[in-house]
Write an enzyme that holds these catalytic residues in place. Sequence first.
Site, PDB file in Angstrom:
ATOM      1  N   ARG A 149      26.369   0.141   8.758  1.00  0.00           N
ATOM      2  CA  ARG A 149      26.851  -1.033   8.997  1.00  0.00           C
ATOM      3  C   ARG A 149      28.230  -1.057   7.926  1.00  0.00           C
ATOM      4  O   ARG A 149      28.079  -0.880   6.755  1.00  0.00           O
ATOM      5  CB  ARG A 149      25.924  -2.356   8.300  1.00  0.00           C
ATOM      6  CG  ARG A 149      26.673  -3.779   8.180  1.00  0.00           C
ATOM      7  CD  ARG A 149      25.735  -4.734   7.634  1.00  0.00           C
ATOM      8  NE  ARG A 149      26.339  -4.975   6.164  1.00  0.00           N
ATOM      9  CZ  ARG A 149      26.260  -6.027   5.745  1.00  0.00           C
ATOM     10  NH1 ARG A 149      25.654  -7.342   6.481  1.00  0.00           N
ATOM     11  NH2 ARG A 149      26.361  -6.463   4.463  1.00  0.00           N
ATOM     12  N   TYR A 161      33.324 -10.839   3.396  1.00  0.00           N
ATOM     13  CA  TYR A 161      31.917 -10.793   3.277  1.00  0.00           C
ATOM     14  C   TYR A 161      31.302  -9.269   3.289  1.00  0.00           C
ATOM     15  O   TYR A 161      31.974  -8.484   4.311  1.00  0.00           O
ATOM     16  CB  TYR A 161      31.306 -11.647   4.317  1.00  0.00           C
ATOM     17  CG  TYR A 161      29.729 -10.998   4.572  1.00  0.00           C
ATOM     18  CD1 TYR A 161      28.954 -11.538   4.053  1.00  0.00           C
ATOM     19  CD2 TYR A 161      29.462 -10.043   5.542  1.00  0.00           C
ATOM     20  CE1 TYR A 161      27.623 -11.088   3.960  1.00  0.00           C
ATOM     21  CE2 TYR A 161      28.141  -9.628   5.646  1.00  0.00           C
ATOM     22  CZ  TYR A 161      27.040 -10.083   5.005  1.00  0.00           C
ATOM     23  OH  TYR A 161      25.938  -9.499   4.949  1.00  0.00           O
ATOM     24  N   ASP A 212      29.241  -6.726  10.668  1.00  0.00           N
ATOM     25  CA  ASP A 212      28.486  -8.358  10.520  1.00  0.00           C
ATOM     26  C   ASP A 212      29.521  -8.989  10.391  1.00  0.00           C
ATOM     27  O   ASP A 212      30.374  -8.929   9.222  1.00  0.00           O
ATOM     28  CB  ASP A 212      27.637  -8.192   9.524  1.00  0.00           C
ATOM     29  CG  ASP A 212      26.553  -9.496   9.341  1.00  0.00           C
ATOM     30  OD1 ASP A 212      26.874 -10.327   9.902  1.00  0.00           O
ATOM     31  OD2 ASP A 212      25.596  -9.301   8.599  1.00  0.00           O
ATOM     32  N   HIS A 214      28.881 -12.454  10.167  1.00  0.00           N
ATOM     33  CA  HIS A 214      28.111 -13.494   9.145  1.00  0.00           C
ATOM     34  C   HIS A 214      28.457 -14.930   9.655  1.00  0.00           C
ATOM     35  O   HIS A 214      29.062 -15.727   8.705  1.00  0.00           O
ATOM     36  CB  HIS A 214      28.631 -13.316   7.745  1.00  0.00           C
ATOM     37  CG  HIS A 214      27.551 -13.249   6.856  1.00  0.00           C
ATOM     38  ND1 HIS A 214      27.198 -14.080   5.978  1.00  0.00           N
ATOM     39  CD2 HIS A 214      26.344 -12.632   7.023  1.00  0.00           C
ATOM     40  CE1 HIS A 214      26.056 -14.021   5.155  1.00  0.00           C
ATOM     41  NE2 HIS A 214      25.426 -12.807   5.817  1.00  0.00           N
ATOM     42  N   GLU A 238      27.327  -8.424  14.867  1.00  0.00           N
ATOM     43  CA  GLU A 238      26.336  -9.110  14.328  1.00  0.00           C
ATOM     44  C   GLU A 238      26.990 -10.446  14.136  1.00  0.00           C
ATOM     45  O   GLU A 238      27.816 -10.719  13.497  1.00  0.00           O
ATOM     46  CB  GLU A 238      25.703  -8.744  13.208  1.00  0.00           C
ATOM     47  CG  GLU A 238      24.503  -9.473  12.514  1.00  0.00           C
ATOM     48  CD  GLU A 238      23.940  -8.881  11.219  1.00  0.00           C
ATOM     49  OE1 GLU A 238      24.137  -7.722  11.204  1.00  0.00           O
ATOM     50  OE2 GLU A 238      23.385  -9.578  10.457  1.00  0.00           O
ATOM     51  N   GLU A 264      19.082 -13.549  11.884  1.00  0.00           N
ATOM     52  CA  GLU A 264      18.535 -13.348  10.566  1.00  0.00           C
ATOM     53  C   GLU A 264      18.184 -14.681   9.961  1.00  0.00           C
ATOM     54  O   GLU A 264      17.440 -15.053   9.113  1.00  0.00           O
ATOM     55  CB  GLU A 264      19.480 -12.534   9.644  1.00  0.00           C
ATOM     56  CG  GLU A 264      20.805 -13.310   9.178  1.00  0.00           C
ATOM     57  CD  GLU A 264      21.731 -12.545   8.274  1.00  0.00           C
ATOM     58  OE1 GLU A 264      21.845 -11.129   8.644  1.00  0.00           O
ATOM     59  OE2 GLU A 264      22.208 -12.942   7.669  1.00  0.00           O
ATOM     60  N   ARG A 285      17.619 -10.343  15.302  1.00  0.00           N
ATOM     61  CA  ARG A 285      17.555  -9.858  13.789  1.00  0.00           C
ATOM     62  C   ARG A 285      16.737 -10.936  12.789  1.00  0.00           C
ATOM     63  O   ARG A 285      16.975 -10.729  11.730  1.00  0.00           O
ATOM     64  CB  ARG A 285      19.079 -10.249  13.417  1.00  0.00           C
ATOM     65  CG  ARG A 285      20.251  -9.353  13.962  1.00  0.00           C
ATOM     66  CD  ARG A 285      20.853  -8.633  13.205  1.00  0.00           C
ATOM     67  NE  ARG A 285      19.988  -7.908  12.530  1.00  0.00           N
ATOM     68  CZ  ARG A 285      20.017  -7.587  11.092  1.00  0.00           C
ATOM     69  NH1 ARG A 285      20.794  -8.062  10.304  1.00  0.00           N
ATOM     70  NH2 ARG A 285      19.135  -6.788  10.515  1.00  0.00           N
ATOM     71  N   GLU A 341      17.151  -2.436   9.649  1.00  0.00           N
ATOM     72  CA  GLU A 341      18.035  -2.543   8.510  1.00  0.00           C
ATOM     73  C   GLU A 341      17.249  -1.976   7.312  1.00  0.00           C
ATOM     74  O   GLU A 341      16.194  -2.488   6.852  1.00  0.00           O
ATOM     75  CB  GLU A 341      18.601  -4.251   8.264  1.00  0.00           C
ATOM     76  CG  GLU A 341      19.531  -4.137   7.017  1.00  0.00           C
ATOM     77  CD  GLU A 341      20.055  -5.528   7.040  1.00  0.00           C
ATOM     78  OE1 GLU A 341      19.419  -6.597   7.442  1.00  0.00           O
ATOM     79  OE2 GLU A 341      21.157  -5.807   6.584  1.00  0.00           O
ATOM     80  N   TRP A 405      29.188 -19.287   5.474  1.00  0.00           N
ATOM     81  CA  TRP A 405      29.164 -18.058   4.519  1.00  0.00           C
ATOM     82  C   TRP A 405      28.952 -16.693   5.494  1.00  0.00           C
ATOM     83  O   TRP A 405      28.354 -16.519   5.813  1.00  0.00           O
ATOM     84  CB  TRP A 405      28.365 -18.172   3.379  1.00  0.00           C
ATOM     85  CG  TRP A 405      28.367 -16.717   2.476  1.00  0.00           C
ATOM     86  CD1 TRP A 405      29.556 -16.448   1.942  1.00  0.00           C
ATOM     87  CD2 TRP A 405      27.386 -16.128   2.293  1.00  0.00           C
ATOM     88  NE1 TRP A 405      29.066 -15.007   1.427  1.00  0.00           N
ATOM     89  CE2 TRP A 405      27.567 -14.821   1.727  1.00  0.00           C
ATOM     90  CE3 TRP A 405      25.773 -16.038   2.457  1.00  0.00           C
ATOM     91  CZ2 TRP A 405      26.881 -13.845   1.361  1.00  0.00           C
ATOM     92  CZ3 TRP A 405      25.140 -15.312   2.221  1.00  0.00           C
ATOM     93  CH2 TRP A 405      25.508 -14.039   1.591  1.00  0.00           C
TER      94      TRP A 405
HETATM   95  O1  EZ4 Z   1      23.615 -11.855   3.694  1.00  0.00           O
HETATM   96  O2  EZ4 Z   1      20.129 -11.419   3.496  1.00  0.00           O
HETATM   97  O3  EZ4 Z   1      22.745  -8.612   7.813  1.00  0.00           O
HETATM   98  N1  EZ4 Z   1      22.373  -8.835   6.825  1.00  0.00           N
HETATM   99  C1  EZ4 Z   1      22.857  -9.896   5.836  1.00  0.00           C
HETATM  100  C2  EZ4 Z   1      22.330 -10.209   4.655  1.00  0.00           C
HETATM  101  C3  EZ4 Z   1      22.494 -11.693   4.281  1.00  0.00           C
HETATM  102  C4  EZ4 Z   1      21.445 -11.822   3.007  1.00  0.00           C
HETATM  103  C5  EZ4 Z   1      21.459 -13.417   2.672  1.00  0.00           C
HETATM  104  O4  EZ4 Z   1      20.273 -13.556   1.764  1.00  0.00           O
HETATM  105  O5  EZ4 Z   1      23.659 -10.852   6.530  1.00  0.00           O
HETATM  106  O6  EZ4 Z   1      23.075  -9.167   3.570  1.00  0.00           O
HETATM  107 CO    CO Z   2      23.614 -10.091   8.701  1.00  0.00          CO
END
Ligand code: EZ4
Ligand code: CO
Length: 405
Positions: A149, A161, A212, A214, A238, A264, A285, A341, A405
């Site tokens: 990643r 991030y 990712d 986020h 992602e 996630e 995820r 992961e 976030w």
């Molecule tokens: O930011 O689990 O793909 N993984 C992620 C993680 C999340 C954390 C938040 O607690 O995006 O690192």
């Molecule tokens: Co993630």
Amino acid sequence: MVEKIASGEVVVASPGRNFVTLRLRTESGITGLGDATLNGRELAVASYLRDHVVPALNGRDAQAIEDTWMYLYKGAYWRGGPVTMAAIAAVDMALWDIKAKMAGLPLYQLLGGACRERVLAYAHTTGSDINGLMRSIEKAQEDGYEAFRVQIGIPGIMDTYGVSASEYYEPALRDSQPARFHWDAETYLRQIPKLLRDIRAQCGEEAILLHDVHHRLAPVQAARLARDLEEVRLFWLEDVTPSDDQDALSLVRQHSTTPLAIGEVFNTIWQCKALMEGHLIDYIRMSVTHGGGVTHLRKVLWLAELHQVKSGLHGPSDVSPVGMAASLHLDFAISNFGIQEYQQRPALIDDLFPHAYSFRDGYLYPGEESGLGVTLSDALTAEKYPYVHGYLPVNYLMDGTVHEW
Ligand code: EZ4
Ligand code: CO
């Protein structure tokens, strides 16, 4: 003979980071472990378990896992959400651990047996610039990883991030108030395609690269990014849009063939259903820990299988070794495995959660111990490693607006 649940204990301890672990014990003394760690909201799950769930389990048949799952999910009336589902997950993992120990089998055998010999893992790599990121990738390659990643600093955004000063990416910060992070989508979109193209050029054609976002982009921004990244040939992109706005992904699909992963922050199969039925994602995820345990994740993964969606189970530092073990038994036993992961942990954490699973040359193995194959060291106590107050960061646009976030 019915093996009854006799007691349950919740261990909240912080050996470098907070973990919430449930230990269930049957009348004849068999124990099972479950992970209930919810990053930044740990004590809410501990209370949900201690005050509400554990007392309701007393005397129940430890082997009736599906029935207990429904008892906790339907029986509470109030359902879903990360706190509830992490608590149910912990009970579910602990009961599968007990059942597999009673059978004398590693859990994956009870789940149908091995569908593969090894589980492909991806590493977290991070750097404030290309050189830093390449160093991080080289270090992961030395550890044997084939999949990475890649998260990289963006000039003009002070704290992008996934980029950390240290080698180890750890999202929760120990503070009295959430840290303030910043984001500007245009600044990111202008620069990230070239940065990732350069990384691809340096890593070579064969490296498996993931990225990712986020949950930070609006639909049309996400579509533009997925299109602009096509030649990078990511394994997946992602969380490109907020997970609640699921229709956004159909716009992304119309504009690109970059594979998409999301989930996630999902807790139930209901949050996956439309995405899978609409073929809007390629990888799911969810984590065993935040998605209701082995019992529920198995259903999610079966639904995924129908729609050719593969697994990419969440396994960040905040999923404990107990949750990781549960993921690996599932990864081994499903036909539609994609990738797992996996962040290697500081030695202290591995020592305090002795486990049968192992990582070798970029791949994971659940191990052959009966049950989940994880124990808690006697040294892992709340007294020795007291809970540390902490939060995930809160993310702001440059004008002070709160953003995903
Ligand atoms: O930011 O689990 O793909 N993984 C992620 C993680 C999340 C954390 C938040 O607690 O995006 O690192
Ligand atoms: Co993630």
